[in-house]
Design a protein around this motif. Sequence first.
Motif, PDB file in Angstrom:
ATOM      1  N   THR A  47       0.831  -1.210   0.000  1.00  0.00           N
ATOM      2  CA  THR A  47       0.000   0.000   0.000  1.00  0.00           C
ATOM      3  C   THR A  47       0.862   1.256   0.000  1.00  0.00           C
ATOM      4  OG1 THR A  47      -1.778  -1.164   1.135  1.00  0.00           O
ATOM      5  CG2 THR A  47      -1.807   1.235   1.249  1.00  0.00           C
ATOM      6  N   ARG A  51       1.155   4.006  -3.000  1.00  0.00           N
ATOM      7  CA  ARG A  51       0.938   5.442  -2.756  1.00  0.00           C
ATOM      8  C   ARG A  51       2.143   6.255  -3.215  1.00  0.00           C
ATOM      9  NH1 ARG A  51      -3.029   7.672  -0.522  1.00  0.00           N
ATOM     10  NH2 ARG A  51      -1.854   9.333   0.465  1.00  0.00           N
ATOM     11  N   ALA A  54       1.971   6.614  -6.889  1.00  0.00           N
ATOM     12  CA  ALA A  54       0.912   7.533  -7.308  1.00  0.00           C
ATOM     13  C   ALA A  54       1.193   8.979  -6.876  1.00  0.00           C
ATOM     14  CB  ALA A  54      -0.434   7.078  -6.739  1.00  0.00           C
ATOM     15  N   ARG A  58      -0.548  13.100  -7.522  1.00  0.00           N
ATOM     16  CA  ARG A  58      -1.022  14.023  -6.487  1.00  0.00           C
ATOM     17  C   ARG A  58      -0.250  15.336  -6.544  1.00  0.00           C
ATOM     18  NH1 ARG A  58      -1.055   9.196  -3.885  1.00  0.00           N
ATOM     19  NH2 ARG A  58       0.845   9.598  -2.704  1.00  0.00           N
ATOM     20  N   LEU A 109      -7.681  12.031 -10.032  1.00  0.00           N
ATOM     21  CA  LEU A 109      -7.082  11.464  -8.819  1.00  0.00           C
ATOM     22  C   LEU A 109      -7.849  10.273  -8.236  1.00  0.00           C
ATOM     23  CD1 LEU A 109      -5.614  14.460  -6.824  1.00  0.00           C
ATOM     24  CD2 LEU A 109      -4.406  12.603  -7.942  1.00  0.00           C
ATOM     25  N   PRO A 110      -9.182  10.328  -8.112  1.00  0.00           N
ATOM     26  CA  PRO A 110      -9.874   9.152  -7.562  1.00  0.00           C
ATOM     27  C   PRO A 110      -9.647   7.889  -8.394  1.00  0.00           C
ATOM     28  CG  PRO A 110     -11.332  11.052  -7.529  1.00  0.00           C
ATOM     29  CD  PRO A 110     -10.113  11.456  -8.298  1.00  0.00           C
ATOM     30  N   GLU A 113      -6.178   6.632  -7.572  1.00  0.00           N
ATOM     31  CA  GLU A 113      -6.159   6.000  -6.248  1.00  0.00           C
ATOM     32  C   GLU A 113      -6.847   4.637  -6.283  1.00  0.00           C
ATOM     33  OE1 GLU A 113      -4.522   6.978  -3.619  1.00  0.00           O
ATOM     34  OE2 GLU A 113      -3.875   8.897  -4.423  1.00  0.00           O
ATOM     35  N   ARG A 114      -7.966   4.531  -7.026  1.00  0.00           N
ATOM     36  CA  ARG A 114      -8.638   3.237  -7.161  1.00  0.00           C
ATOM     37  C   ARG A 114      -7.749   2.234  -7.878  1.00  0.00           C
ATOM     38  NH1 ARG A 114     -13.030   6.243  -7.980  1.00  0.00           N
ATOM     39  NH2 ARG A 114     -12.879   6.166 -10.236  1.00  0.00           N
ATOM     40  N   ALA A 116      -4.521   2.220  -7.920  1.00  0.00           N
ATOM     41  CA  ALA A 116      -3.457   1.826  -6.991  1.00  0.00           C
ATOM     42  C   ALA A 116      -3.968   0.773  -6.014  1.00  0.00           C
ATOM     43  CB  ALA A 116      -2.930   3.052  -6.241  1.00  0.00           C
ATOM     44  N   ALA A 117      -5.176   0.953  -5.494  1.00  0.00           N
ATOM     45  CA  ALA A 117      -5.752  -0.030  -4.569  1.00  0.00           C
ATOM     46  C   ALA A 117      -5.982  -1.364  -5.280  1.00  0.00           C
ATOM     47  CB  ALA A 117      -7.057   0.493  -3.988  1.00  0.00           C
TER      48      ALA A 117
END
Length: 157
Positions: A47, A51, A54, A58, A109-110, A113-114, A116-117
Amino acid sequence: MDRTHGHPATTAPLAALLTTAAAAIDTNPHMAPTAIVGPRFVEGLLTLTARSLAAPAREQARTAGRAARAAAIALHGHRRHGAHPEILRAAAARADAAARTANAVVRQLPAIERAAADTVAAALDTLGPLPTGTTRAQLSAAMRTAAAAPALTGAAR
């Protein structure tokens, strides 16, 4: 089940995540290679690594936001000092373009982030359950082996 389905858009970030996480394990001076790691360590490491991968997106969003604010402040200054209409139009166009760019970057960005998850989840699926007593060196080797698998490198195609 492998969530990547061998698609290049998902296998490249997955291989990069595994390789980068393995490098982070190898370069950590605070943990001996024989230190035993658990599944929560693997999830946390992946995780944090995702981050960090990513982070440029950001930062790009923050930079675009600062540029939009600076352009708006410049436009306000031109209006306050009664600048020539052509200068006002140019400043307004710059401010509008900067605001649109910032909004577009922030809207992405969302999804980043998704992704990346999802990549972390796919990496955990790829690694599978760790046997009890897995050491840091074994985890690093497993991550490198998984990252070099033909399904992730494209050799199977």
